[in-house]
Design a protein around this motif. Structure first.
Motif: not given
Length: 283
Positions: A4-10, A28-32, A103-106
């Motif tokens: 579970x994480x917060x994310x900005x919609x790209x 915490x999980x980078x571009x995902x 992808x997937x690099x914080x």
């Protein structure tokens, strides 16, 4: 696998009749990326607009799978961008920058800076120096940071007003004046705090003084410390010089090696900022 994480919609991409592939810049999980079932429906369409922040749960059987997203709204700021050309172009440009990241690099600092910028994006005067500064820091995040701590020719730390396009290093006024036509201008608001104190004595510097005190304070403090003593924002010429500088090095180090051009949205963003600044000057 689940997190579970917060994310900005790209951005989103249609997948089948009702689902979408959602691209987030997570803290915490980078571009995902992940699949959102029913993501094209009316219930989620407004949530999954570029620039919004969501709380996302990602699940997959194996870590390397695309996985499924379950999302809920956290900050639906994108609705405020719809009638503002600079904001729409700005979101598109920022998303294009994030897609340069693996992808997937914080990249926690990038994420926090994006949140701060998006919170100010409706205000072109406030956000323009923030995005210029973000581009400079983004270059550093990619490993191509400019060296603005001291003059490349003399080692001096004051009156740093140029940048060498060849080396990406700062050049002082005295050393660079004979070659000014071959150098790029360095607006003082781009300089870091330790260098900026020496430059304030002789270079007109501006930056927006109004600080968003309660959101991502550490990021805002770093961005808004570029403050002129009279509290006025950077001049249009300073902003255009800043975007010319960062654009040159983004093209050289980030886009051209990938066979890409600078995003058209970036040019449109700068054009919209220019129109907004000229409109303020006529009123």
């Amino acid at each position: 696998m689940e997190w579970i994480d917060e994310g900005i919609v790209l951005g989103v991409k249609r997948h089948g009749e009702t689902s979408i592939i959602l691209e987030l810049m997570t803290r915490a999980h980078g571009r995902h990326l992940g699949l959102v079932r029913g993501g094209s429906g009316p219930r989620l369409r407004g949530i999954l607009q570029a620039g919004n922040t969501v709380r996302a749960t990602w699940r997959a059987r194996l870590d390397e799978h695309l996985g499924l997203y379950l999302v809920e709204a956290a900050n639906l700021r994108a609705a405020g961008f719809l009638d503002k050309a600079h904001a729409l172009h700005g979101v598109t440009h920022l998303a294009a920058l994030c897609r340069l990241l693996a992808e997937r690099e914080p990249h926690t600092a990038i994420y926090d800076a994006l949140q701060a910028i998006l919170d100010w994006l409706e205000d072109p005067q406030a956000v323009a120096p923030m995005i210029a500064r973000f581009e400079l820091d983004f270059l550093a995040e990619l490993g191509f940071g400019l060296d603005l701590a001291a003059c490349a020719a003399t080692g001096a730390k004051d009156q740093l007003v140029f940048v060498s396009p060849r080396s990406g290093r700062a050049v002082s006024r005295a050393a660079g004046e004979p070659y000014r036509d071959k150098l790029m201008r360095l607006p003082v608001f781009l300089l870091r705090q330790d260098v900026r104190q020496d430059v304030r004595q002789d270079v007109h510097q501006d930056v927006h003084q109004d600080v968003h005190q309660d959101v991502h304070q550490d990021v805002h403090q770093d961005v808004h410390q570029d403050v002129h003593r009279d509290g006025t924002p950077p001049s249009l010429d300073d902003l255009l010089d800043a975007f010319a500088l960062t654009g040159f090095f983004l093209d050289r180090h980030a886009f051209a090696p990938r066979g890409l051009s600078l995003p058209e949205a970036r040019a449109q963003f700068v054009n919209a900022l220019t129109r907004a600044a000229q409109s303020r000057q006529t009123h």
